[in-house]
Design a protein around this motif. Structure first.
Motif, PDB file in Angstrom:
ATOM      1  N   CYS A  14     -29.872   3.221  44.564  1.00  0.00           N
ATOM      2  CA  CYS A  14     -30.828   2.415  43.805  1.00  0.00           C
ATOM      3  C   CYS A  14     -30.405   2.320  42.345  1.00  0.00           C
ATOM      4  CB  CYS A  14     -32.220   3.016  43.883  1.00  0.00           C
ATOM      5  SG  CYS A  14     -33.006   2.874  45.502  1.00  0.00           S
ATOM      6  N   HIS A  15     -30.443   1.118  41.832  1.00  0.00           N
ATOM      7  CA  HIS A  15     -30.199   0.901  40.405  1.00  0.00           C
ATOM      8  C   HIS A  15     -31.243   1.663  39.597  1.00  0.00           C
ATOM      9  CE1 HIS A  15     -28.848  -2.354  37.297  1.00  0.00           C
ATOM     10  NE2 HIS A  15     -29.015  -1.179  36.735  1.00  0.00           N
ATOM     11  N   LEU A  16     -32.514   1.498  39.989  1.00  0.00           N
ATOM     12  CA  LEU A  16     -33.610   2.242  39.369  1.00  0.00           C
ATOM     13  C   LEU A  16     -34.633   2.584  40.446  1.00  0.00           C
ATOM     14  CD1 LEU A  16     -35.010   3.483  36.959  1.00  0.00           C
ATOM     15  CD2 LEU A  16     -35.909   1.225  36.352  1.00  0.00           C
ATOM     16  N   GLY A  17     -34.316   3.639  41.211  1.00  0.00           N
ATOM     17  CA  GLY A  17     -35.243   4.118  42.230  1.00  0.00           C
ATOM     18  C   GLY A  17     -36.459   4.728  41.576  1.00  0.00           C
ATOM     19  N   GLU A  18     -37.637   4.312  42.028  1.00  0.00           N
ATOM     20  CA  GLU A  18     -38.888   4.771  41.393  1.00  0.00           C
ATOM     21  C   GLU A  18     -40.067   4.581  42.350  1.00  0.00           C
ATOM     22  OE1 GLU A  18     -40.204   6.320  39.108  1.00  0.00           O
ATOM     23  OE2 GLU A  18     -38.999   6.301  37.264  1.00  0.00           O
ATOM     24  N   PHE A  32     -39.266   2.101  45.480  1.00  0.00           N
ATOM     25  CA  PHE A  32     -38.766   0.847  44.936  1.00  0.00           C
ATOM     26  C   PHE A  32     -37.408   1.024  44.280  1.00  0.00           C
ATOM     27  CE2 PHE A  32     -43.356   0.562  44.875  1.00  0.00           C
ATOM     28  CZ  PHE A  32     -43.609  -0.723  45.332  1.00  0.00           C
ATOM     29  N   ASP A  33     -36.632  -0.046  44.273  1.00  0.00           N
ATOM     30  CA  ASP A  33     -35.580  -0.240  43.278  1.00  0.00           C
ATOM     31  C   ASP A  33     -36.130  -1.308  42.342  1.00  0.00           C
ATOM     32  OD1 ASP A  33     -33.399  -0.991  41.713  1.00  0.00           O
ATOM     33  OD2 ASP A  33     -31.957  -0.559  43.304  1.00  0.00           O
ATOM     34  N   ILE A  34     -36.617  -0.879  41.185  1.00  0.00           N
ATOM     35  CA  ILE A  34     -37.333  -1.796  40.301  1.00  0.00           C
ATOM     36  C   ILE A  34     -36.446  -2.960  39.886  1.00  0.00           C
ATOM     37  CG2 ILE A  34     -38.472  -2.035  38.068  1.00  0.00           C
ATOM     38  CD1 ILE A  34     -39.391   0.860  38.301  1.00  0.00           C
ATOM     39  N   ILE A  35     -35.269  -2.652  39.400  1.00  0.00           N
ATOM     40  CA  ILE A  35     -34.423  -3.690  38.815  1.00  0.00           C
ATOM     41  C   ILE A  35     -33.938  -4.687  39.871  1.00  0.00           C
ATOM     42  CG2 ILE A  35     -32.205  -4.093  37.660  1.00  0.00           C
ATOM     43  CD1 ILE A  35     -32.726  -1.540  36.071  1.00  0.00           C
ATOM     44  N   VAL A  56     -40.910 -10.271  42.602  1.00  0.00           N
ATOM     45  CA  VAL A  56     -40.904  -9.829  41.209  1.00  0.00           C
ATOM     46  C   VAL A  56     -40.495  -8.364  41.174  1.00  0.00           C
ATOM     47  CG1 VAL A  56     -42.698 -11.452  40.452  1.00  0.00           C
ATOM     48  CG2 VAL A  56     -43.363  -9.199  41.301  1.00  0.00           C
ATOM     49  N   MET A  57     -40.168  -7.856  39.989  1.00  0.00           N
ATOM     50  CA  MET A  57     -39.910  -6.425  39.841  1.00  0.00           C
ATOM     51  C   MET A  57     -41.210  -5.665  40.038  1.00  0.00           C
ATOM     52  SD  MET A  57     -37.110  -5.796  36.826  1.00  0.00           S
ATOM     53  CE  MET A  57     -38.066  -6.516  35.514  1.00  0.00           C
ATOM     54  N   CYS A  58     -41.179  -4.637  40.897  1.00  0.00           N
ATOM     55  CA  CYS A  58     -42.366  -3.835  41.192  1.00  0.00           C
ATOM     56  C   CYS A  58     -42.024  -2.358  41.035  1.00  0.00           C
ATOM     57  CB  CYS A  58     -42.863  -4.111  42.602  1.00  0.00           C
ATOM     58  SG  CYS A  58     -43.389  -5.824  42.887  1.00  0.00           S
ATOM     59  N   SER A  59     -43.053  -1.540  40.802  1.00  0.00           N
ATOM     60  CA  SER A  59     -42.777  -0.159  40.417  1.00  0.00           C
ATOM     61  C   SER A  59     -43.619   0.901  41.108  1.00  0.00           C
ATOM     62  CB  SER A  59     -42.968  -0.009  38.904  1.00  0.00           C
ATOM     63  OG  SER A  59     -44.311  -0.294  38.540  1.00  0.00           O
TER      64      SER A  59
END
Length: 293
Positions: A14-18, A32-35, A56-59
């Protein structure tokens, strides 16, 4: 520092796992991967992992009922149908600002959601924490940079959060009936140690489990502000934990490679992967969010 042994749940980087969450009714973990605008669904009984593309980006995600989820996106709170993946905007969230997006959030035992926003580049003071309950959204704490570590005591009387740029874990008394603050926040824990306070979850005993971004570890804090444990994880940037499994005795931990160049990724071979460990503690079933009275 404890080394408990960690298994890899997902090899995907994940680029930005969150925003990990766990649905006990279906034994399913989500993150999620936000990015990259992706939602991951892990069916734990079979270890099947499904990737869902998002508009969309989700978090973060919270269950509404057995058919629907509430998802925090870059411009608002969305209702998602689990069976179809269809998403519909329910409540705008800083939709008039192209400079911000949603970030960390968690549901209070009453069903109230606390959700943070931040600048897309982590800009100073662009973020805030909001309270959402029975369809009503109000801003609690403006002027934050990177809101994180939102979580609640088991009795619903205390909320925790941080601004990762300031790196101080805060506590505040809240009304157990609806999760609204009843006093001003006070510092609980903060040091000059390496790494940043990122996502957190509270276990059944009221201990706070925090992912220390940039320091390859999870830290455990008591409600009195003492660090009780530190556990190594095999990734530089762990981002958020959540308890999973029928007994809620395993801990899923997301991670990210955001901000890392090729050289940094080379020395962090597990960057972006998603992990599971057995922490010797038990979590709690996450409450459903309340959309209406």
């Amino acid at each position: 520092m404890e080394d408990l042994g960690v298994s890899i749940l997902s090899d995907h980087r994940c680029h930005l796992g969150e925003g990990p969450a766990y649905d006990a009714a279906t034994d399913t973990a989500w993150w999620f991967d936000i990015i990259e605008r992706e939602l991951f669904e892990a069916r734990l009984a079979t270890r099947e992992i499904i990737r869902h593309s998002l508009p969309v980006m989700c978090s973060m995600l919270a269950p509404i009922d057995d058919r629907r989820q509430l998802i925090a996106g870059e411009d608002g709170l969305y209702v998602r149908e689990i069976a179809t993946g269809r998403m519909a905007l329910h409540t705008p969230l800083e939709a008039d600002s192209a400079a911000t997006r949603s970030n960390d959030g968690r549901v209070h035992p009453s069903g109230a959601l606390w959700i943070g926003t931040m600048g897309r580049g982590g800009e100073r003071s662009l973020g805030a924490i909001y309270h959402f309950f029975e369809g009503r959204l109000r801003r609690l704490y403006p002027g934050l940079s990177i809101p994180n570590s939102i979580c609640f005591s088991p009795d619903g009387r205390t909320a925790y959060f941080t601004d990762s740029r300031e790196n101080v874990l805060m506590r505040v008394s809240v009304d157990p009936a609806d999760g609204t603050p009843t006093e001003e926040p006070q510092p609980l824990y903060g040091t000059g140690e390496p790494g940043d306070l990122d996502g957190s979850v509270v276990d059944a005993d009221g201990l706070i489990w925090n992912a220390r971004w940039g320091a390859s570890r999870l830290d455990v804090y008591t409600p009195a502000g003492e660090r009780a444990r530190s556990i190594t994880v095999p990734v530089l940037q762990p981002s958020c934990p959540v308890f999973i499994g029928a007994a809620l005795d395993r801990l899923l931990v997301t991670s990210a490679w955001q901000g890392m160049d090729d050289a940094m990724r080379a020395v962090d071979p597990n960057h972006g992967r998603t992990f599971v460990l057995r922490p010797g503690a038990r979590g709690r079933v996450e409450p459903h969010v309340r959309l209406a009275a």
